[in-house]
Design an enzyme around this catalytic site. Sequence first.
Site, mmCIF file in Angstrom:
data_model
loop_
_atom_site.group_PDB
_atom_site.id
_atom_site.type_symbol
_atom_site.label_atom_id
_atom_site.label_comp_id
_atom_site.label_asym_id
_atom_site.label_seq_id
_atom_site.Cartn_x
_atom_site.Cartn_y
_atom_site.Cartn_z
ATOM 1 N N VAL A 8 0.860 -1.178 0.000
ATOM 2 C CA VAL A 8 0.000 0.000 0.000
ATOM 3 C C VAL A 8 0.896 1.228 0.000
ATOM 4 O O VAL A 8 2.080 1.155 0.322
ATOM 5 C CB VAL A 8 -0.958 0.026 1.212
ATOM 6 C CG1 VAL A 8 -2.018 -1.054 1.084
ATOM 7 C CG2 VAL A 8 -0.196 -0.113 2.520
ATOM 8 N N SER A 9 0.304 2.376 -0.359
ATOM 9 C CA SER A 9 1.115 3.568 -0.595
ATOM 10 C C SER A 9 1.479 4.328 0.664
ATOM 11 O O SER A 9 2.476 5.042 0.703
ATOM 12 C CB SER A 9 0.390 4.507 -1.565
ATOM 13 O OG SER A 9 0.198 3.872 -2.809
ATOM 14 N N THR A 10 0.668 4.218 1.718
ATOM 15 C CA THR A 10 0.938 4.959 2.946
ATOM 16 C C THR A 10 0.701 4.065 4.142
ATOM 17 O O THR A 10 -0.013 3.061 4.064
ATOM 18 C CB THR A 10 0.031 6.204 3.076
ATOM 19 O OG1 THR A 10 -1.314 5.774 3.350
ATOM 20 C CG2 THR A 10 0.038 7.037 1.802
ATOM 21 N N GLN A 13 -2.952 3.324 5.089
ATOM 22 C CA GLN A 13 -3.773 2.392 4.339
ATOM 23 C C GLN A 13 -3.641 0.982 4.894
ATOM 24 O O GLN A 13 -2.694 0.658 5.608
ATOM 25 C CB GLN A 13 -3.372 2.430 2.863
ATOM 26 C CG GLN A 13 -3.723 3.742 2.172
ATOM 27 C CD GLN A 13 -3.260 3.772 0.731
ATOM 28 O OE1 GLN A 13 -2.173 3.302 0.398
ATOM 29 N NE2 GLN A 13 -4.086 4.333 -0.136
ATOM 30 N N THR A 38 4.994 4.165 -1.132
ATOM 31 C CA THR A 38 4.512 4.596 -2.418
ATOM 32 C C THR A 38 5.255 3.869 -3.527
ATOM 33 O O THR A 38 6.416 3.495 -3.363
ATOM 34 C CB THR A 38 4.682 6.111 -2.605
ATOM 35 O OG1 THR A 38 4.322 6.451 -3.955
ATOM 36 C CG2 THR A 38 6.102 6.548 -2.370
#
Length: 207
Positions: A8-10, A13, A38
Amino acid sequence: MDLAYARVSTTAQDLDRQIDALRDAGIAEEHIYVDKRTGANMDREGLTALLGFARPGDRINVLTLDRLGRNMRETLNLVHDLTERGVFLRTLGDKLAVDTSAPGPGTDMAIALLAMFAQMERIYMLERAAGARAAKEARGLPTGRPAKLNATTRAGAAQRIKDGAIPEQVAAELGVSRSTLYRELRKHREGASAGPIGNVRQTSAPA
């Protein structure tokens, strides 16, 4: 051996959806490598560890192909390198199915199209974000990320930890990660140390 990768990007999340799908596909939890980074971030320890562990005949599973690469070129290069090493790749959630253990022109075309779509979506996302930021700037509105905690909550968290509370427990109760809590506590300390000038005691000798 079936291995898997989820990203996941962050840190805000949740990886659960990807991990659940990988488990449902029969991949053992100890063989699932994860990153909260990211796609543009070079430092992805989970992916690096997975690539170092994979051996010829193993198969790497991802929910969607865009979890792997930062852009189309990197994704295609990674798939090529895995193929050269005899490591297979399978996607579980893409509408165009990918499984390089069954090679063919259809598989190659699916990989190229998915990588291209992912790069286009990232470009559009960045353009939308830039447009929203420009609109806020034109209206004189703040454009940065909002603070996770306000000053009162930061002060309360700092006091609780000073009184002996466990940081992880405080972070969980506030709904933030431990790293976010430490960052917010640092803001609190910086704010407390930067008092108003009027409160500085005069030390010069009287005339």
